[in-house]
Design a protein around this motif. Structure first.
Motif, mmCIF file in Angstrom:
data_model
loop_
_atom_site.group_PDB
_atom_site.id
_atom_site.type_symbol
_atom_site.label_atom_id
_atom_site.label_comp_id
_atom_site.label_asym_id
_atom_site.label_seq_id
_atom_site.Cartn_x
_atom_site.Cartn_y
_atom_site.Cartn_z
ATOM 1 N N TYR A 10 0.840 -1.203 0.000
ATOM 2 C CA TYR A 10 0.000 0.000 0.000
ATOM 3 C C TYR A 10 0.877 1.256 0.000
ATOM 4 C CZ TYR A 10 -3.071 3.539 2.178
ATOM 5 O OH TYR A 10 -3.757 4.688 2.484
ATOM 6 N N ARG A 13 2.319 2.205 -3.166
ATOM 7 C CA ARG A 13 1.303 2.690 -4.112
ATOM 8 C C ARG A 13 0.956 1.622 -5.165
ATOM 9 N NH1 ARG A 13 0.819 7.124 -6.734
ATOM 10 N NH2 ARG A 13 -1.040 7.796 -5.628
ATOM 11 N N PRO A 15 -1.810 -0.421 -6.774
ATOM 12 C CA PRO A 15 -3.272 -0.274 -6.871
ATOM 13 C C PRO A 15 -4.033 -1.493 -6.354
ATOM 14 C CG PRO A 15 -2.216 0.433 -8.905
ATOM 15 C CD PRO A 15 -1.154 -0.217 -8.074
ATOM 16 N N LEU A 18 -4.259 -1.225 -2.703
ATOM 17 C CA LEU A 18 -5.278 -0.231 -2.357
ATOM 18 C C LEU A 18 -6.664 -0.857 -2.394
ATOM 19 C CD1 LEU A 18 -6.378 2.624 -1.845
ATOM 20 C CD2 LEU A 18 -6.173 3.052 -4.308
ATOM 21 N N LEU A 22 -9.161 -1.277 0.840
ATOM 22 C CA LEU A 22 -10.517 -0.736 0.860
ATOM 23 C C LEU A 22 -11.536 -1.820 1.192
ATOM 24 C CD1 LEU A 22 -10.328 1.647 -2.227
ATOM 25 C CD2 LEU A 22 -10.747 2.348 0.141
ATOM 26 N N ALA A 39 -2.817 4.183 7.230
ATOM 27 C CA ALA A 39 -3.321 5.198 6.306
ATOM 28 C C ALA A 39 -3.397 6.559 6.986
ATOM 29 C CB ALA A 39 -4.691 4.787 5.774
ATOM 30 N N TYR A 110 -8.746 6.606 -9.801
ATOM 31 C CA TYR A 110 -9.264 5.438 -9.097
ATOM 32 C C TYR A 110 -10.682 5.740 -8.650
ATOM 33 C CZ TYR A 110 -9.406 1.338 -6.093
ATOM 34 O OH TYR A 110 -9.742 0.140 -5.528
ATOM 35 N N VAL A 133 -8.311 5.610 3.768
ATOM 36 C CA VAL A 133 -7.416 4.752 2.977
ATOM 37 C C VAL A 133 -7.025 5.446 1.679
ATOM 38 C CG1 VAL A 133 -7.256 2.569 1.719
ATOM 39 C CG2 VAL A 133 -8.273 2.615 4.001
ATOM 40 N N LEU A 134 -7.965 6.122 1.043
ATOM 41 C CA LEU A 134 -7.653 6.850 -0.187
ATOM 42 C C LEU A 134 -6.714 8.022 0.097
ATOM 43 C CD1 LEU A 134 -11.168 6.904 -1.906
ATOM 44 C CD2 LEU A 134 -9.186 5.557 -2.589
ATOM 45 N N PHE A 137 -3.114 7.011 0.435
ATOM 46 C CA PHE A 137 -2.496 6.542 -0.803
ATOM 47 C C PHE A 137 -1.895 7.701 -1.601
ATOM 48 C CE2 PHE A 137 -2.462 4.220 -4.931
ATOM 49 C CZ PHE A 137 -1.890 3.044 -4.499
#
Length: 306
Positions: A10, A13, A15, A18, A22, A39, A110, A133-134, A137
């Protein structure tokens, strides 16, 4: 995959990491607390923009246009689309593949749909955790698009750094926004589909209505009203400039206060979610006693909490 491996990927980076992170936090699965902690420890805090408005106002089209504009400038973008929950599966009725298909092959974009899970106001505690979480990232921008019904328009103001209210001419949106008190939570108002008759009248009505509900001290924010045609990419720079101006107006102290309000909202949503599970698991005897009037709702709630 162990939680530590997932967190390493994570932070790199990845995806796929990620997406897995999530899923963990949305389902409150094992390891989700570790993922959330990692995060939220990340220093990067991108602008979080809530986009709301009535169904059919063009929220998704506007978000898609904002994405295209930001990607042309080299910024990365994440979208959290909060969808109504299916009464059968509990999952999101609308899927992220249905929305904003033009960006599906862009690695700098995303899009994730998340079910509201029947939460009051359409925003659940899981929504806030997915947002964290977003943020961790390190996207440059994050947009949250609400279902646009019920109380979700007001709730988004407690979650986002900047709230964009999307309205259209001809549907009485301006008057309804004023009556519902939604206008008071908007940081930017966008009159979309501005090629339709009555767009200029809606702009005038919104500006006049703000004068009735908003004080005008030196530190007050007067939400700008921006005309746009999202399907034609018109007015998009004006929308972004209005968001940037609001961010400058808030400053570090204002953004810090909004993040604290978000944490308060998350706690309240988590308590509502837990209360809902308690009610769903209540025994038939308790429900029968309540229905017969042997117990008041307050007494039944006290028994459940015990």
């Amino acid at each position: 995959m162990t939680a530590s491996t997932l967190i390493d990927r994570y932070h790199a980076r990845d995806p796929r990491a990620l997406a897995r992170a999530l899923t963990l936090v949305e389902n409150d699965a094992a390891g989700s607390a570790d993922v959330l902690r990692a995060a939220r420890a990340a220093p990067h805090r991108p602008p979080v923009v809530g986009v709301t408005g009535s169904p059919g106002s063009g929220k998704s089209t506007l978000v898609s246009a904002l994405i295209a504009h930001l990607r042309a400038a080299g910024d990365t973008v994440a979208v959290l689309a909060v969808d109504p929950s299916s009464p059968f599966s509990g999952g999101a009725i609308l899927g992220d593949r249905i929305r904003m298909l033009r960006h599906h092959a862009d690695p700098g974009v995303y899009v994730r749909s998340i079910a509201s899970r029947g939460a009051l106001g359409g925003l659940s505690a899981r929504t806030l955790q997915a947002l964290s979480v977003l943020e961790g990232f390190a996207f440059d921008w994050i947009f949250i698009e609400t279902v646009g019904v019920g109380q979700s328009e007001v709730d988004i103001a407690a979650v986002a750094d900047h709230t964009v209210l999307v309205l259209t001419p001809g549907g009485g949106d301006g008057v309804q926004a004023f009556k519902a008190g939604i206008m008071e939570i908007a940081d930017v108002m966008v009159v979309n589909k501005s090629d339709l008759p009555g767009a200029d009248r809606v702009v005038r009505e919104l500006r006049a209505a703000q004068g009735l509900v908003t004080s005008h001290g030196p530190d007050d924010w007067f939400a700008p009203v921006v005309k746009a045609r999202a399907d034609q990419q018109e007015g998009i720079e004006g929308v972004l400039n209005a968001i940037r101006a609001h961010r400058a107006h808030l400053g570090e102290a204002g953004l810090h206060a909004r993040r604290h309000e978000r944490a308060r909202f998350e706690l309240r949503a988590a308590l509502q979610d837990r209360a809902g599970r308690l009610v769903a698991g209540a025994g038939a005897d308790l429900i029968d006693r309540l229905a017969r009037g042997d117990l008041s709702a307050d007494q039944a709630a006290a028994e459940l909490l015990q």
